[in-house]
Design a protein around this motif. Sequence first.
Motif, PDB file in Angstrom:
ATOM      1  N   VAL A 241       3.098  20.673   3.220  1.00 42.30           N
ATOM      2  CA  VAL A 241       3.351  21.988   3.748  1.00 42.30           C
ATOM      3  C   VAL A 241       4.040  22.447   3.391  1.00 42.30           C
ATOM      4  O   VAL A 241       3.981  23.754   4.059  1.00 42.30           O
ATOM      5  N   TRP A 244       3.428  26.667   3.121  1.00 39.57           N
ATOM      6  CA  TRP A 244       2.927  27.067   4.600  1.00 39.57           C
ATOM      7  C   TRP A 244       4.543  27.791   5.180  1.00 39.57           C
ATOM      8  O   TRP A 244       4.680  26.875   4.949  1.00 39.57           O
ATOM      9  N   ALA A 257       3.255  16.304   9.757  1.00 39.93           N
ATOM     10  CA  ALA A 257       2.050  17.321   9.505  1.00 39.93           C
ATOM     11  C   ALA A 257       1.477  16.148   8.479  1.00 39.93           C
ATOM     12  O   ALA A 257       2.117  15.444   8.274  1.00 39.93           O
ATOM     13  N   ARG A 259      -2.450  14.721   6.987  1.00 37.32           N
ATOM     14  CA  ARG A 259      -3.822  15.001   6.453  1.00 37.32           C
ATOM     15  C   ARG A 259      -4.394  13.583   6.562  1.00 37.32           C
ATOM     16  O   ARG A 259      -4.048  12.581   6.701  1.00 37.32           O
ATOM     17  N   VAL A 276      -6.169  18.984   7.452  1.00 37.82           N
ATOM     18  CA  VAL A 276      -4.235  18.907   7.012  1.00 37.82           C
ATOM     19  C   VAL A 276      -3.851  18.863   9.058  1.00 37.82           C
ATOM     20  O   VAL A 276      -4.925  20.628   9.095  1.00 37.82           O
ATOM     21  N   ILE A 278      -0.868  20.204  11.554  1.00 36.43           N
ATOM     22  CA  ILE A 278       0.913  20.911  11.455  1.00 36.43           C
ATOM     23  C   ILE A 278       1.072  20.475  12.603  1.00 36.43           C
ATOM     24  O   ILE A 278       0.208  21.588  13.912  1.00 36.43           O
ATOM     25  N   ILE A 291      -5.419  22.949   9.225  1.00 40.69           N
ATOM     26  CA  ILE A 291      -5.696  23.705   7.709  1.00 40.69           C
ATOM     27  C   ILE A 291      -6.875  23.032   7.655  1.00 40.69           C
ATOM     28  O   ILE A 291      -6.947  21.660   6.788  1.00 40.69           O
ATOM     29  N   PHE A 340       0.408  31.412   3.141  1.00 44.80           N
ATOM     30  CA  PHE A 340       1.201  30.372   2.374  1.00 44.80           C
ATOM     31  C   PHE A 340       1.509  31.080   0.749  1.00 44.80           C
ATOM     32  O   PHE A 340       0.868  32.280  -0.690  1.00 44.80           O
TER      33      PHE A 340
END
Length: 346
Positions: A241, A244, A257, A259, A276, A278, A291, A340
Amino acid sequence: MDIQLQPLGSNKNNFMVSVWLGRRHYLWYLLFFAVIAGESAAGETSPALRTVERAREAAERLDYAGILLSQQGPSLHTSRIIHKHQAKEAIERIEMLDGPPNEIVRRGEEIMWYLPRERRIISDRQIGARSFPGLAQFSNAQLADHYRFRSLEKDRVAGRDTTVMQLQPIDNLRYSYRFWFDQSSGLLLRAQSISERGDVVAQIGFSEVTIGSIPASRFRERVMATHGWQTEIAVSGPADVSGWAFRLPAGFSRLAAQRRVIAAKQSGIGEARDVVQIVCSDGLASISIFIEPWSAARSQNPVQEGAVNMVGKRIGKFWLTIVGEVPMVAIRQVADTLEFSASDSK
């Protein structure tokens, strides 16, 4: 799932958010208590945090069974929990007693979630996650900088004598919390989230409980016929990430974080969902940022359900859902600062 949070999109691809919210609706404590245990700012464990540590150990090591009442705002749900510790591993079953049939079985870090009406099983692995009254170990030297601990008058819960503790935040970015600990065993018996207006916006606790040896016969293995059900397997790993950026409320930090890919086990049934997540915390309260790929079936309307606040936001080709058991002002702070930087975000 009777969560009624559809304004952020009822698209089935929004899987991790719907699973998170579904569990919170029935078991809102799952992530909340995964990060409660900590250390004082001075580095020495305070009496209050020693009480929390005792409760953490009691929830994992003791056998107990009982009826739980959980409330998010006006929604009230009842569940039955049976927890046993055997062969160095915690085993528990949580059965929902109202609403759609729904059952969660946990063995250590492995979780099986049975949804009979949908003929669906979700297989997941969640490191450190615990259902109420469980507490996972977490060290946060800043916890005492943002909450004040106060002992309240002793009380009774489910017929048992308890010690009551309140945590009061020093700002408007957190709820205050109230906990009832069993005097004899140390087990957490009730917990409440309290808004800045003094309203109880979420709570969970035992209406009846047995603490001590639980016969193995009470923890039956599932005998439900699940032939033909869809099995969805969650596979998770670290997520990159680095593109971000966002600003967290003071005292919060990013914990992980990940996935997460959810795919149907049977070939040709369903489709993979890639999300994803966080996870951020101040050592007590938690905020998650999900995300996903953007789709048109989204809404940025804010949603509140009890202690849970949530907003959605589009950034380029991504859709973000910011959700947590913190006041909306804290959720907005994270959402408004999300950016982002990668060139392909358009």
